[in-house]
Design a protein around this motif. Sequence first.
Motif, PDB file in Angstrom:
ATOM      1  N   UNK B  48       0.991  -1.255  -0.071  1.00  0.00           N
ATOM      2  CA  UNK B  48       0.032  -0.001   0.164  1.00  0.00           C
ATOM      3  C   UNK B  48       1.044   1.302   0.022  1.00  0.00           C
ATOM      4  N   UNK B  49       1.423   1.652  -1.275  1.00  0.00           N
ATOM      5  CA  UNK B  49       2.277   2.747  -1.177  1.00  0.00           C
ATOM      6  C   UNK B  49       1.655   4.194  -1.695  1.00  0.00           C
ATOM      7  N   UNK B  51      -1.887   6.617  -2.391  1.00  0.00           N
ATOM      8  CA  UNK B  51      -1.107   7.564  -1.929  1.00  0.00           C
ATOM      9  C   UNK B  51      -0.556   7.271  -0.701  1.00  0.00           C
ATOM     10  N   UNK B  52       0.588   8.157  -0.102  1.00  0.00           N
ATOM     11  CA  UNK B  52       1.050   7.922   1.249  1.00  0.00           C
ATOM     12  C   UNK B  52      -0.011   8.831   2.195  1.00  0.00           C
ATOM     13  N   UNK B  53      -0.036   8.216   3.423  1.00  0.00           N
ATOM     14  CA  UNK B  53      -0.829   8.715   4.351  1.00  0.00           C
ATOM     15  C   UNK B  53      -0.487  10.355   4.513  1.00  0.00           C
ATOM     16  N   UNK B  54       0.634  10.439   4.524  1.00  0.00           N
ATOM     17  CA  UNK B  54       1.191  12.080   4.527  1.00  0.00           C
ATOM     18  C   UNK B  54       0.214  12.963   3.723  1.00  0.00           C
TER      19      UNK B  54
END
Lengths: 150, 116
Positions: B48-49, B51-54
């Motif tokens: 799970x890359x 989108x990033x959570x960031x």
Amino acid sequence: MPEDTPSGGSKPDAVSISVSQSGWAPRTVLELDHVYEALGHKRRRYLCYTLLESTQWSPTELAAKVAAYENGCLESAVTTDQRKRVSTSLAHVHVPKLADEDVIRFDGTDEMIRPGPNARQVLLALEGMEASVDSEREEHTRSEIDDDEA
Amino acid sequence: MSDDADTPGRMGLEQVTRRLYDPAGDVALVTEIVYALADARNVSPTDLTSPTLYECVDVESLEATLFDGKEGPSSRRGSGTVTFQYADYVVTVWSDGWIEVSESSTTETEAESDRS
């Protein structure tokens, strides 16, 4: 803004004058937001430290190093679960944040992490902190010796 | 997104998975959220890359608000929930540590489909 000088305080002629002596904080130091953002989390401080050791890292290598450090073990003793958990937090928060602050660059093609334009400043700040911790420790030791002698 | 989405008993949201985060434990909140999302998508967390959570939420602020980021009893612990959108999912983090992942069906899916 020259008016910023506090009343009664003499205006310092160099940035190196310390806050405690002059009561006047240098703007250039206060506004290093990217440095404070970069160093605001333990995992990011550790990541920045590793940049001192090498010029490029793969995300897997970094995750193993951070996990070893946090679990107080050798990299070879880090379990796959431990590494995956750290790797997830690096990939989803800390690496994008450091890239956002231009401290590192993440190359999507070879998937390597390298120092960015602001890396030097962050590393200098870390080294400065290390020096201040060392001198404090030295002072502490010295005062203990004094106590023993008294 | 309209404001009605925040009213209790939201329509069009279907809970996919939930996971408990322990603020006193060894596993970071960001890791638990990503693991919950990976579970919802039925993939490995490391896959799970994007989108990033960031890109979706400031996890550090969320953690400070709900859990104060410190161990032990704290009067600064928040109560309530924080909700954010991650791709097609709506993630809600509760102050008791539960992370809920819901699928936004109908309205939001339609709103997103005009990207293509």
